[in-house]
Scaffold this motif. Sequence first.
Motif, mmCIF file in Angstrom:
data_model
loop_
_atom_site.group_PDB
_atom_site.id
_atom_site.type_symbol
_atom_site.label_atom_id
_atom_site.label_comp_id
_atom_site.label_asym_id
_atom_site.label_seq_id
_atom_site.Cartn_x
_atom_site.Cartn_y
_atom_site.Cartn_z
ATOM 1 N N ASP A 10 0.813 -1.223 0.000
ATOM 2 C CA ASP A 10 0.000 0.000 0.000
ATOM 3 C C ASP A 10 0.846 1.273 0.000
ATOM 4 N N LYS A 11 1.995 1.236 0.665
ATOM 5 C CA LYS A 11 2.838 2.432 0.762
ATOM 6 C C LYS A 11 3.322 2.912 -0.604
ATOM 7 N N ASP A 12 3.379 2.024 -1.591
ATOM 8 C CA ASP A 12 3.851 2.381 -2.924
ATOM 9 C C ASP A 12 2.713 2.705 -3.888
ATOM 10 N N SER A 13 1.482 2.543 -3.452
ATOM 11 C CA SER A 13 0.326 2.628 -4.332
ATOM 12 C C SER A 13 0.148 4.000 -4.992
ATOM 13 N N ASN A 14 0.170 5.058 -4.213
ATOM 14 C CA ASN A 14 -0.051 6.402 -4.784
ATOM 15 C C ASN A 14 1.047 6.786 -5.763
ATOM 16 N N ARG A 15 2.282 6.492 -5.405
ATOM 17 C CA ARG A 15 3.406 6.818 -6.282
ATOM 18 C C ARG A 15 3.290 6.073 -7.617
ATOM 19 N N LEU A 16 2.924 4.795 -7.556
ATOM 20 C CA LEU A 16 2.788 4.009 -8.778
ATOM 21 C C LEU A 16 1.599 4.489 -9.606
ATOM 22 N N THR A 17 0.495 4.818 -8.974
ATOM 23 C CA THR A 17 -0.679 5.321 -9.695
ATOM 24 C C THR A 17 -0.319 6.559 -10.500
ATOM 25 N N GLU A 18 0.376 7.498 -9.870
ATOM 26 C CA GLU A 18 0.767 8.737 -10.548
ATOM 27 C C GLU A 18 1.730 8.463 -11.698
ATOM 28 N N ALA A 19 2.705 7.598 -11.485
ATOM 29 C CA ALA A 19 3.692 7.311 -12.527
ATOM 30 C C ALA A 19 3.048 6.623 -13.732
ATOM 31 N N LEU A 20 2.139 5.694 -13.482
ATOM 32 C CA LEU A 20 1.452 5.031 -14.587
ATOM 33 C C LEU A 20 0.567 6.014 -15.358
ATOM 34 N N ALA A 21 -0.135 6.889 -14.640
ATOM 35 C CA ALA A 21 -0.997 7.882 -15.298
ATOM 36 C C ALA A 21 -0.176 8.863 -16.136
ATOM 37 N N ASN A 63 9.056 2.328 -9.013
ATOM 38 C CA ASN A 63 8.189 2.937 -8.009
ATOM 39 C C ASN A 63 7.787 2.016 -6.869
ATOM 40 N N CYS A 64 8.232 0.793 -6.882
ATOM 41 C CA CYS A 64 7.876 -0.161 -5.832
ATOM 42 C C CYS A 64 9.152 -0.728 -5.225
ATOM 43 N N SER A 65 9.604 -0.098 -4.165
ATOM 44 C CA SER A 65 10.895 -0.462 -3.587
ATOM 45 C C SER A 65 10.752 -1.517 -2.494
ATOM 46 N N GLN A 66 11.772 -2.357 -2.379
ATOM 47 C CA GLN A 66 11.829 -3.322 -1.288
ATOM 48 C C GLN A 66 12.513 -2.664 -0.099
ATOM 49 N N ARG A 67 12.071 -3.029 1.090
ATOM 50 C CA ARG A 67 12.666 -2.494 2.314
ATOM 51 C C ARG A 67 12.479 -3.503 3.432
ATOM 52 N N GLU A 68 13.246 -3.336 4.486
ATOM 53 C CA GLU A 68 13.109 -4.230 5.636
ATOM 54 C C GLU A 68 12.162 -3.611 6.651
ATOM 55 N N GLN A 69 11.408 -4.471 7.333
ATOM 56 C CA GLN A 69 10.432 -4.007 8.310
ATOM 57 C C GLN A 69 10.392 -4.993 9.465
ATOM 58 N N MET A 70 10.258 -4.470 10.665
ATOM 59 C CA MET A 70 10.099 -5.337 11.828
ATOM 60 C C MET A 70 8.633 -5.759 11.903
ATOM 61 N N VAL A 71 8.424 -7.061 12.076
ATOM 62 C CA VAL A 71 7.070 -7.592 12.118
ATOM 63 C C VAL A 71 6.854 -8.297 13.446
ATOM 64 N N ALA A 72 5.761 -7.921 14.113
ATOM 65 C CA ALA A 72 5.415 -8.576 15.370
ATOM 66 C C ALA A 72 4.884 -9.964 15.069
ATOM 67 N N PRO A 73 5.182 -10.918 15.928
ATOM 68 C CA PRO A 73 4.714 -12.289 15.689
ATOM 69 C C PRO A 73 3.198 -12.382 15.786
ATOM 70 N N ILE A 74 2.644 -13.331 15.045
ATOM 71 C CA ILE A 74 1.213 -13.583 15.097
ATOM 72 C C ILE A 74 1.005 -14.833 15.940
ATOM 73 N N SER A 75 0.175 -14.724 16.960
ATOM 74 C CA SER A 75 -0.069 -15.837 17.872
ATOM 75 C C SER A 75 -0.680 -17.016 17.118
ATOM 76 N N PRO A 76 -0.271 -18.236 17.455
ATOM 77 C CA PRO A 76 -0.812 -19.399 16.763
ATOM 78 C C PRO A 76 -2.299 -19.643 17.040
ATOM 79 N N MET A 77 -2.848 -19.092 18.110
ATOM 80 C CA MET A 77 -4.277 -19.174 18.440
ATOM 81 C C MET A 77 -4.858 -20.576 18.216
ATOM 82 N N GLY A 78 -4.372 -21.507 18.947
ATOM 83 C CA GLY A 78 -4.898 -22.861 18.864
ATOM 84 C C GLY A 78 -4.211 -23.720 17.818
#
Length: 109
Positions: A10-21, A63-78
Motif C-alpha cells: 500500500d505504501k507504494d500505491s499512490n506513487r505508482l498510480t501517478e507514474a502510470l498515469a 516505483n515499488c521499492s523493497q525495504r526491511e520491516q520489523m514484524v510482530a509475531p502472530i499468535s498461533p491461536m490454537g
Amino acid sequence: MKMIIAVIQDKDSNRLTEALAENDFQTTKLSTTGGFLREGNTTFMIGCNDDEVDDALDIIKKNCSQREQMVAPISPMGGNADSYIPKPVKVEVGGATVFILPVDSFFQF
C-alpha cells in the motif's frame, strides 16, 4: 494484448498510480490483503499492448521499492505452537509481484 497484474505494498500505491498515469497507462486498483504478513496491499490490473509491457514493468520496478520491516509475531491461536517465534523479526517487504497474462479478447461497453 496483455494483462499485467501487479501486487504491491500500500505504501507504494499512490506513487505508482501517478507514474502510470503520467505515462498514459490506464489502471484498475483493487484493495487486497497479503497472506503472509496479513497486511493491506494493492493489486493493479493494467491492460496494454504487447509493445508496452516493458515500459509498464520499468515503471513498476522504479516505483515499488523493497525495504526491511520489523514484524510482530502472530499468535498461533490454537494452532501448532512449534513454529511460533515469540519476538519481532525483520522481514523484507515491498517490491512488486507481477503476473503477465495474454488477453484473447477485449471489450469496452
